[in-house]
Design a protein around this motif. Structure first.
Motif, PDB file in Angstrom:
ATOM      1  N   GLU A  14      24.671  42.494  11.221  1.00 25.15           N
ATOM      2  CA  GLU A  14      24.081  42.727  10.776  1.00 25.15           C
ATOM      3  C   GLU A  14      23.475  43.679   9.785  1.00 25.15           C
ATOM      4  OE1 GLU A  14      18.929  43.402  11.526  1.00 25.15           O
ATOM      5  OE2 GLU A  14      19.618  42.156  13.210  1.00 25.15           O
ATOM      6  N   ALA A  15      24.273  44.906  10.041  1.00 22.36           N
ATOM      7  CA  ALA A  15      24.142  46.268   9.171  1.00 22.36           C
ATOM      8  C   ALA A  15      25.529  46.050   8.210  1.00 22.36           C
ATOM      9  CB  ALA A  15      24.880  47.355   9.886  1.00 22.36           C
ATOM     10  N   VAL A  16      26.192  45.226   8.854  1.00 20.88           N
ATOM     11  CA  VAL A  16      27.071  44.871   7.366  1.00 20.88           C
ATOM     12  C   VAL A  16      26.770  44.215   6.162  1.00 20.88           C
ATOM     13  CG1 VAL A  16      29.853  44.316   6.880  1.00 20.88           C
ATOM     14  CG2 VAL A  16      29.061  45.590   8.721  1.00 20.88           C
ATOM     15  N   LEU A  52      33.901  42.474  12.041  1.00 21.71           N
ATOM     16  CA  LEU A  52      35.001  42.719  11.497  1.00 21.71           C
ATOM     17  C   LEU A  52      35.441  41.794  10.562  1.00 21.71           C
ATOM     18  CD1 LEU A  52      37.778  44.745  11.035  1.00 21.71           C
ATOM     19  CD2 LEU A  52      38.654  43.319  13.284  1.00 21.71           C
ATOM     20  N   ALA A  53      34.895  40.465  10.220  1.00 23.23           N
ATOM     21  CA  ALA A  53      35.021  39.668   9.948  1.00 23.23           C
ATOM     22  C   ALA A  53      34.201  39.456   7.966  1.00 23.23           C
ATOM     23  CB  ALA A  53      34.550  37.987  10.790  1.00 23.23           C
ATOM     24  N   LEU A  54      33.246  39.965   8.347  1.00 20.53           N
ATOM     25  CA  LEU A  54      32.525  40.044   7.701  1.00 20.53           C
ATOM     26  C   LEU A  54      33.144  42.155   6.884  1.00 20.53           C
ATOM     27  CD1 LEU A  54      28.823  39.939   8.381  1.00 20.53           C
ATOM     28  CD2 LEU A  54      29.862  38.466   6.952  1.00 20.53           C
ATOM     29  N   CYS A  55      33.767  43.083   7.233  1.00 18.90           N
ATOM     30  CA  CYS A  55      34.183  43.545   5.952  1.00 18.90           C
ATOM     31  C   CYS A  55      35.131  43.635   5.097  1.00 18.90           C
ATOM     32  CB  CYS A  55      34.908  44.897   7.233  1.00 18.90           C
ATOM     33  SG  CYS A  55      33.818  45.313   8.076  1.00 18.90           S
ATOM     34  N   ASP A  56      35.654  44.402   3.968  1.00 19.87           N
ATOM     35  CA  ASP A  56      36.002  43.994   2.868  1.00 19.87           C
ATOM     36  C   ASP A  56      38.058  44.467   3.026  1.00 19.87           C
ATOM     37  OD1 ASP A  56      34.476  43.262   1.070  1.00 19.87           O
ATOM     38  OD2 ASP A  56      32.821  45.310   0.754  1.00 19.87           O
ATOM     39  N   GLY A  57      37.651  45.104   4.731  1.00 17.99           N
ATOM     40  CA  GLY A  57      39.114  45.238   4.813  1.00 17.99           C
ATOM     41  C   GLY A  57      39.420  45.846   5.897  1.00 17.99           C
ATOM     42  N   GLY A  58      40.251  46.921   6.474  1.00 18.52           N
ATOM     43  CA  GLY A  58      40.102  47.531   7.304  1.00 18.52           C
ATOM     44  C   GLY A  58      40.500  49.594   6.935  1.00 18.52           C
ATOM     45  N   ALA A  90      30.685  51.967   2.946  1.00 19.91           N
ATOM     46  CA  ALA A  90      30.629  51.955   4.278  1.00 19.91           C
ATOM     47  C   ALA A  90      31.576  51.865   5.488  1.00 19.91           C
ATOM     48  CB  ALA A  90      29.280  50.821   4.857  1.00 19.91           C
ATOM     49  N   VAL A  91      32.132  53.043   6.201  1.00 17.70           N
ATOM     50  CA  VAL A  91      32.971  52.917   7.219  1.00 17.70           C
ATOM     51  C   VAL A  91      31.496  52.019   8.755  1.00 17.70           C
ATOM     52  CG1 VAL A  91      34.567  54.119   5.999  1.00 17.70           C
ATOM     53  CG2 VAL A  91      32.688  55.054   7.358  1.00 17.70           C
ATOM     54  N   VAL A  92      32.871  51.743   9.125  1.00 19.85           N
ATOM     55  CA  VAL A  92      32.160  50.896  10.595  1.00 19.85           C
ATOM     56  C   VAL A  92      32.863  51.507  12.021  1.00 19.85           C
ATOM     57  CG1 VAL A  92      31.769  48.740  11.750  1.00 19.85           C
ATOM     58  CG2 VAL A  92      31.834  48.890   9.843  1.00 19.85           C
TER      59      VAL A  92
END
Length: 183
Positions: free
Chosen positions: A88-90, A139-145, A124-126
């Protein structure tokens, strides 16, 4: 050499901190168990004038004496928001134009030194749970790692240490860039 006294450190007051221009980085804490880790991340976010911390899932929230024990007042200066899940935050951050990256050892993750100069805009960093890491949904919503290089046997760091390393590197590079914090 001598240690500087408290009056020589030029610390900001709570009001001066709140009015200061922030580094456009948001920290997302995904199901962090330890109140001490949460407090430590608050303290690091204060040190680097980070925009905000998003506390997600069962991550403990201030006020609590165990968070305060390591935050040392940073819960009063750093803006924070609670979300039911990191996903939700991402989603909210991406809708506001943030590039969002998980700090995770994952397929396709980029080494922190390679990553640090790539993004000058809102970021933003998770950071994930102490045992299971960043949730699959987030992780599935992030732009990368982003991955912190490590050469020892363990290949893992405490979340508060990882946050300190990542935030320092991101802020350091931004400050050294023309138009960054040093100008």
């Amino acid at each position: 050499m001598r240690k500087l006294g408290m009056d020589e450190l030029n610390r900001k007051s709570v009001n001066a901190f709140r009015e200061s221009e922030k580094t456009p980085i948001v920290v997302v804490l995904d199901n962090i168990r330890s109140m001490h880790n949460v407090g430590s991340v608050f303290r690091t976010a204060d040190a680097f004038l980070i925009q905000a911390i998003y506390l997600c899932g069962y991550t403990p929230q201030p006020p609590h004496r165990d968070i305060h024990k390591t935050a040392l007042g940073a819960t009063e200066t750093v803006e924070w928001v609670y979300f039911g899940s990191a996903a939700e935050a991402v989603g909210e951050l991406k809708s506001r134009g943030y590039a969002v990256f998980a700090v995770e050892q994952a397929e396709g993750s980029v080494s922190l030194p390679e990553f640090s100069g790539r993004f000058s805009g809102p970021l933003a960093v998770v950071f994930g749970n102490e045992v299971s890491g960043v949730s699959e949904e987030a992780l599935a919503l992030c732009d990368g790692g982003i991955e912190i290089p490590q050469w020892g046997m363990k290949h893992s760091l405490n979340i508060s240490i990882a946050a300190g390393i990542v935030l320092w590197e991101l802020v350091r590079v931004r400050a050294a860039t023309p138009g960054g914090a040093d100008e």
